[in-house]
Design a protein around this motif. Structure first.
Motif, mmCIF file in Angstrom:
data_model
loop_
_atom_site.group_PDB
_atom_site.id
_atom_site.type_symbol
_atom_site.label_atom_id
_atom_site.label_comp_id
_atom_site.label_asym_id
_atom_site.label_seq_id
_atom_site.Cartn_x
_atom_site.Cartn_y
_atom_site.Cartn_z
ATOM 1 N N PRO A 177 0.772 -1.281 -0.008
ATOM 2 C CA PRO A 177 -0.039 -0.022 -0.141
ATOM 3 C C PRO A 177 0.830 1.357 -0.080
ATOM 4 O O PRO A 177 2.135 1.198 0.383
ATOM 5 C CB PRO A 177 -0.743 0.103 1.244
ATOM 6 N N GLU A 178 0.332 2.323 -0.340
ATOM 7 C CA GLU A 178 0.791 3.649 -0.404
ATOM 8 C C GLU A 178 1.472 4.224 0.877
ATOM 9 O O GLU A 178 0.628 4.074 1.959
ATOM 10 C CB GLU A 178 -0.213 4.669 -0.968
ATOM 11 N N GLY A 179 2.607 4.748 1.020
ATOM 12 C CA GLY A 179 2.938 5.452 2.323
ATOM 13 C C GLY A 179 3.040 4.984 3.388
ATOM 14 O O GLY A 179 3.119 5.430 4.515
ATOM 15 N N VAL A 180 3.536 3.540 3.418
ATOM 16 C CA VAL A 180 3.428 2.724 4.695
ATOM 17 C C VAL A 180 4.650 2.585 4.981
ATOM 18 O O VAL A 180 5.736 2.581 4.394
ATOM 19 C CB VAL A 180 2.789 1.447 4.457
ATOM 20 N N THR A 181 5.171 1.977 6.330
ATOM 21 C CA THR A 181 6.242 1.451 6.847
ATOM 22 C C THR A 181 6.325 0.101 6.445
ATOM 23 O O THR A 181 5.509 -0.769 6.643
ATOM 24 C CB THR A 181 6.437 1.781 8.270
ATOM 25 N N VAL A 182 7.608 -0.258 6.191
ATOM 26 C CA VAL A 182 7.937 -1.821 5.889
ATOM 27 C C VAL A 182 9.200 -2.322 6.582
ATOM 28 O O VAL A 182 10.125 -1.393 6.734
ATOM 29 C CB VAL A 182 8.301 -1.880 4.334
ATOM 30 N N CYS A 183 9.186 -3.396 6.988
ATOM 31 C CA CYS A 183 10.230 -3.917 7.559
ATOM 32 C C CYS A 183 10.790 -5.177 6.718
ATOM 33 O O CYS A 183 9.812 -6.273 6.702
ATOM 34 C CB CYS A 183 10.278 -4.263 8.973
ATOM 35 N N PRO A 187 9.592 5.445 -3.471
ATOM 36 C CA PRO A 187 10.130 6.604 -2.598
ATOM 37 C C PRO A 187 9.004 6.780 -1.666
ATOM 38 O O PRO A 187 9.478 7.545 -0.551
ATOM 39 C CB PRO A 187 10.549 7.732 -3.344
ATOM 40 N N ASP A 188 7.894 6.578 -1.713
ATOM 41 C CA ASP A 188 6.811 6.804 -0.554
ATOM 42 C C ASP A 188 6.798 5.919 0.791
ATOM 43 O O ASP A 188 6.362 6.460 1.578
ATOM 44 C CB ASP A 188 5.338 6.658 -1.353
ATOM 45 N N LEU A 189 7.642 4.975 0.526
ATOM 46 C CA LEU A 189 7.568 4.026 1.768
ATOM 47 C C LEU A 189 8.838 4.480 2.672
ATOM 48 O O LEU A 189 9.798 5.229 2.146
ATOM 49 C CB LEU A 189 7.840 2.466 1.192
ATOM 50 N N ARG A 190 8.637 3.840 4.131
ATOM 51 C CA ARG A 190 9.792 4.324 4.822
ATOM 52 C C ARG A 190 10.205 2.530 5.289
ATOM 53 O O ARG A 190 9.204 1.855 5.631
ATOM 54 C CB ARG A 190 9.265 4.760 6.141
ATOM 55 N N PRO A 204 9.529 0.492 16.151
ATOM 56 C CA PRO A 204 8.097 0.724 15.973
ATOM 57 C C PRO A 204 7.555 -0.069 15.186
ATOM 58 O O PRO A 204 8.100 -0.875 14.019
ATOM 59 C CB PRO A 204 8.226 2.289 15.395
ATOM 60 N N PRO A 205 6.307 -0.666 15.546
ATOM 61 C CA PRO A 205 5.555 -1.566 14.555
ATOM 62 C C PRO A 205 5.468 -1.189 13.251
ATOM 63 O O PRO A 205 5.282 0.011 13.004
ATOM 64 C CB PRO A 205 4.050 -1.998 15.387
ATOM 65 N N VAL A 206 5.435 -2.065 12.158
ATOM 66 C CA VAL A 206 5.390 -1.511 10.716
ATOM 67 C C VAL A 206 3.950 -1.992 10.204
ATOM 68 O O VAL A 206 3.259 -3.013 10.750
ATOM 69 C CB VAL A 206 6.432 -2.156 9.952
ATOM 70 N N HIS A 207 3.645 -1.413 9.019
ATOM 71 C CA HIS A 207 2.364 -1.956 8.261
ATOM 72 C C HIS A 207 2.705 -3.230 7.626
ATOM 73 O O HIS A 207 1.779 -3.857 7.508
ATOM 74 C CB HIS A 207 1.963 -0.717 7.394
ATOM 75 N N VAL A 208 3.801 -3.279 6.949
ATOM 76 C CA VAL A 208 4.121 -4.364 6.407
ATOM 77 C C VAL A 208 5.633 -5.028 6.559
ATOM 78 O O VAL A 208 6.485 -4.295 6.829
ATOM 79 C CB VAL A 208 4.243 -3.876 4.832
#
Ligand code: SAM
Length: 243
Positions: free
Chosen positions: A68-74, A92-95, A136-140
């Motif tokens: 998904p757009e703009g989410v945090t990923v580990c 580039p929209d992900l962290r 920190p907990p991530v979206h993905v």
């Protein structure tokens, strides 16, 4: 028979232009880094050099289709940066956090991140099961070739935020692994799981991905308590941020 060398790296295939767009030159730089430094330091086998584009860079970059757009990923067990770095190049929209326990690999990852100017990517040294509460907990959560699905889920799912998802690149064993891991996934708070094919009709080797989505308690009740405790006491083992 002689082993392939970095000069066996083929030029970027035509589809790479479509997949990497304006980051194609950086994708080529990363492919060269893997073929030269990665092979020299034993992070990637020399036999992988001729198939770096199809089997590694493109196969990983198409994961973008389902993030998904703009989410945090580990990216758990990132190794030499797969799938995390190709994903970062196209999104580039992900962290993105590249999580990897081995020092020689995190050193390579940090060098690659700097070389490619990936400001939205950080490298953390640690094992997934030991960083709970300090990251920190991530979206993905993404992962490729790290462990069988049931074990991987035990490490990766607790790192998710409520309603987050784990995306595990699995290849031909995906259906079988998912079937074998269903009960374990349920215990970890997974409410929906499926096998997806991504990059179909685009790249030569589409990726087969197990997607496991959690409800409001990722990792199950036991992990929720452990994470809350770690956050309170600020204690967890084995984490070293590299930027
Ligand atoms: C076979 S390599 C795959 C690397 C990369 N994902 C790829 O597809 O090329 C497995 C990686 O997982 C890492 N790993 C193993 N156990 C781990 C754990 N508990 N937490 C995080 N990473 C782990 C290893 O250090 C290694 O770099």
């Amino acid at each position: 028979m002689t082993e392939p060398t970095s000069s066996d790296l083929p030029p970027a295939p035509e589809v790479a232009r479509e997949v990497f767009g304006e980051r194609l030159a950086d994708a080529s730089r990363y492919a060269e880094l893997l073929a030269e430094v990665g092979v020299k330091r034993g992070l990637i086998g020399p036999r992988e050099v001729p198939r770096l584009w199809e089997r590694h860079l493109l196969n990983c970059a198409v994961l973008s289709e389902v993030v998904p757009e703009g989410v945090t990923v580990c990216d758990v067990g990132s190794g030499a940066g797969l799938p995390g770095i190709p994903l970062a190049l196209v999104r580039p929209d992900l962290r993105i956090t590249l999580l990897e326990p081995l020092l020689r690999r995190t050193t390579f990852l940090q060098e690659a991140v700097e070389l490619l100017g990936l400001d939205h990517v950080s490298v953390v040294r640690g094992r997934a099961e030991e960083v709970l509460g300090s990251l920190p907990p991530v979206h993905v959560v993404t992962a490729r070739a790290v462990a069988p699905l049931d074990r991987l889920a035990g490490w990766g799912v607790p790192l998710l935020r409520p309603y987050g998802e784990m995306l595990a690149l699995k290849g031909d064993t995906a259906e079988e692994e998912l079937k074998a891991a269903r009960a374990a996934l349920q215990k970890l708070g997974v409410v929906e799981s499926s096998v997806l094919r991504v990059g179909k009709g685009l790249v030569e080797q589409p990726a087969t991905v197990v997607r496991a989505e959690v409800g409001e308690s990722p990792g199950g009740v036991r992990f929720a308590a452990k994470r809350a405790k770690a956050a309170r006491t600020g204690r967890s083992r084995g984490v070293r941020r590299r930027r």
